[in-house]
Design a protein around this motif. Structure first.
Motif, mmCIF file in Angstrom:
data_model
loop_
_atom_site.group_PDB
_atom_site.id
_atom_site.type_symbol
_atom_site.label_atom_id
_atom_site.label_comp_id
_atom_site.label_asym_id
_atom_site.label_seq_id
_atom_site.Cartn_x
_atom_site.Cartn_y
_atom_site.Cartn_z
ATOM 1 N N ILE A 219 4.288 -2.576 3.533
ATOM 2 C CA ILE A 219 3.765 -3.349 4.661
ATOM 3 C C ILE A 219 3.283 -2.380 5.729
ATOM 4 O O ILE A 219 4.010 -1.457 6.126
ATOM 5 N N ALA A 220 2.046 -2.585 6.191
ATOM 6 C CA ALA A 220 1.459 -1.698 7.204
ATOM 7 C C ALA A 220 0.765 -2.526 8.272
ATOM 8 O O ALA A 220 0.298 -3.646 8.018
ATOM 9 N N ASP A 221 0.695 -1.963 9.478
ATOM 10 C CA ASP A 221 -0.073 -2.606 10.534
ATOM 11 C C ASP A 221 -1.474 -1.989 10.597
ATOM 12 O O ASP A 221 -1.828 -1.137 9.773
ATOM 13 N N ASP A 222 -2.251 -2.410 11.567
ATOM 14 C CA ASP A 222 -3.629 -1.914 11.685
ATOM 15 C C ASP A 222 -3.696 -0.411 11.910
ATOM 16 O O ASP A 222 -4.708 0.223 11.604
ATOM 17 N N LEU A 223 -2.635 0.158 12.459
ATOM 18 C CA LEU A 223 -2.613 1.592 12.743
ATOM 19 C C LEU A 223 -1.997 2.385 11.597
ATOM 20 O O LEU A 223 -1.748 3.579 11.745
ATOM 21 N N GLU A 224 -1.723 1.707 10.489
ATOM 22 C CA GLU A 224 -1.194 2.320 9.267
ATOM 23 C C GLU A 224 0.249 2.780 9.411
ATOM 24 O O GLU A 224 0.712 3.656 8.658
ATOM 25 N N ASN A 225 0.983 2.230 10.361
ATOM 26 C CA ASN A 225 2.436 2.416 10.374
ATOM 27 C C ASN A 225 3.004 1.590 9.219
ATOM 28 O O ASN A 225 2.791 0.377 9.156
ATOM 29 N N THR A 226 3.723 2.234 8.314
ATOM 30 C CA THR A 226 4.073 1.618 7.037
ATOM 31 C C THR A 226 5.580 1.585 6.821
ATOM 32 O O THR A 226 6.296 2.538 7.181
ATOM 33 N N VAL A 227 6.053 0.485 6.223
ATOM 34 C CA VAL A 227 7.462 0.352 5.854
ATOM 35 C C VAL A 227 7.528 -0.193 4.429
ATOM 36 O O VAL A 227 6.631 -0.939 3.995
ATOM 37 N N TYR A 228 8.590 0.171 3.700
ATOM 38 C CA TYR A 228 8.802 -0.307 2.336
ATOM 39 C C TYR A 228 10.086 -1.147 2.304
ATOM 40 O O TYR A 228 11.055 -0.837 2.996
#
Length: 235
Positions: A219-228
């Protein structure tokens, strides 16, 4: 010389001589003057996210000029919107671009103030400074979170529903994979559009064999901060 402000200053010379046979003559007039020191002007201040390969990095750029052509140095400060005090980020900085690692502060809306000083070309009594504040900007280094999830199985079919939220940025991309497969499958929000900070997803997976399976989500936001996030299911 004390005279009114203006483009010109007039003066008068009265020449006298005791020798009536000689006339005094002016051969040269020289006027020495000092231009008053003028304060530097900061014309623009911009804070923008930098290289995508450098997470959390912002480039602070600014432009300043000085009518006396003085050497300028800069002080950079920041504050979170709603707070009164400025926090010094850099002082006596000579360049017009500064790279800021925003991972060292909390997420939120911020503004930057740049002050240009001409003390390198003046005395402590004649030095002057000018400053400008940037437009507010968002610092977001935190990935979205899953606020609700449900797993439902029926025969060989799995349904995973998700509610995903982000504080500052819109949800940008959600994908999943089964049993650590390298091929990730993209998922669309239930409304078919990635456009808000809260999105709902319904992921359906068919043809699962009996037994345990691991469903991994990215899962990522528009700024490409990502979590699994992984889910263990027993069919």
């Amino acid at each position: 010389i004390t005279c009114p402000l203006g483009r010109f200053c007039q003066y008068r010379l009265t020449l006298e001589t005791a020798d009536t046979g000689q006339t005094p003559v002016i051969r040269e007039v020289a006027v020495s003057h000092v231009v008053p020191n003028l304060a530097p002007r900061v014309l623009s201040v911009t804070a923008a996210r930098g290289d995508k390969n450098k997470p959390g990095r912002f480039n602070i750029t600014y432009k300043a000029e000085d009518d006396n052509n003085d050497t300028l140095i800069y002080k950079i400060e920041f504050r979170k919107l709603g707070r009164l005090n400025w926090i010094k980020l850099e002082d006596e900085f000579e360049k017009t671009k500064f790279e800021w690692d925003t991972r060292t502060i909390e997420d939120g809306r911020y503004e930057v103030r740049v002050t240009a000083g001409d003390e390198r070309s003046n005395t402590t009594t004649t030095k002057l400074a000018g400053s400008r504040i940037s437009d507010p900007f968002v610092i977001d280094n935190t990935a979205p979170v899953i606020t609700d999830s449900k797993l439902k199985t029926q025969d060989s079919k799995l349904t995973l529903t998700l509610e995903i939220k982000d504080v500052f940025s819109a949800i940008g991309k959600v994908s999943y994979t089964v049993d650590s497969n390298e091929d990730w499958i993209a998922a669309l929000p239930d409304d078919m559009v990635y456009d808000t900070t809260t999105e709902f997803f319904t992921i359906q997976i068919e043809g699962l064999d009996p037994g345990e399976h691991v469903i991994a989500t990215k899962i990522a936001d528009d700024l490409e901060n990502t979590v699994y996030k992984t889910f263990l299911v027993n069919m």
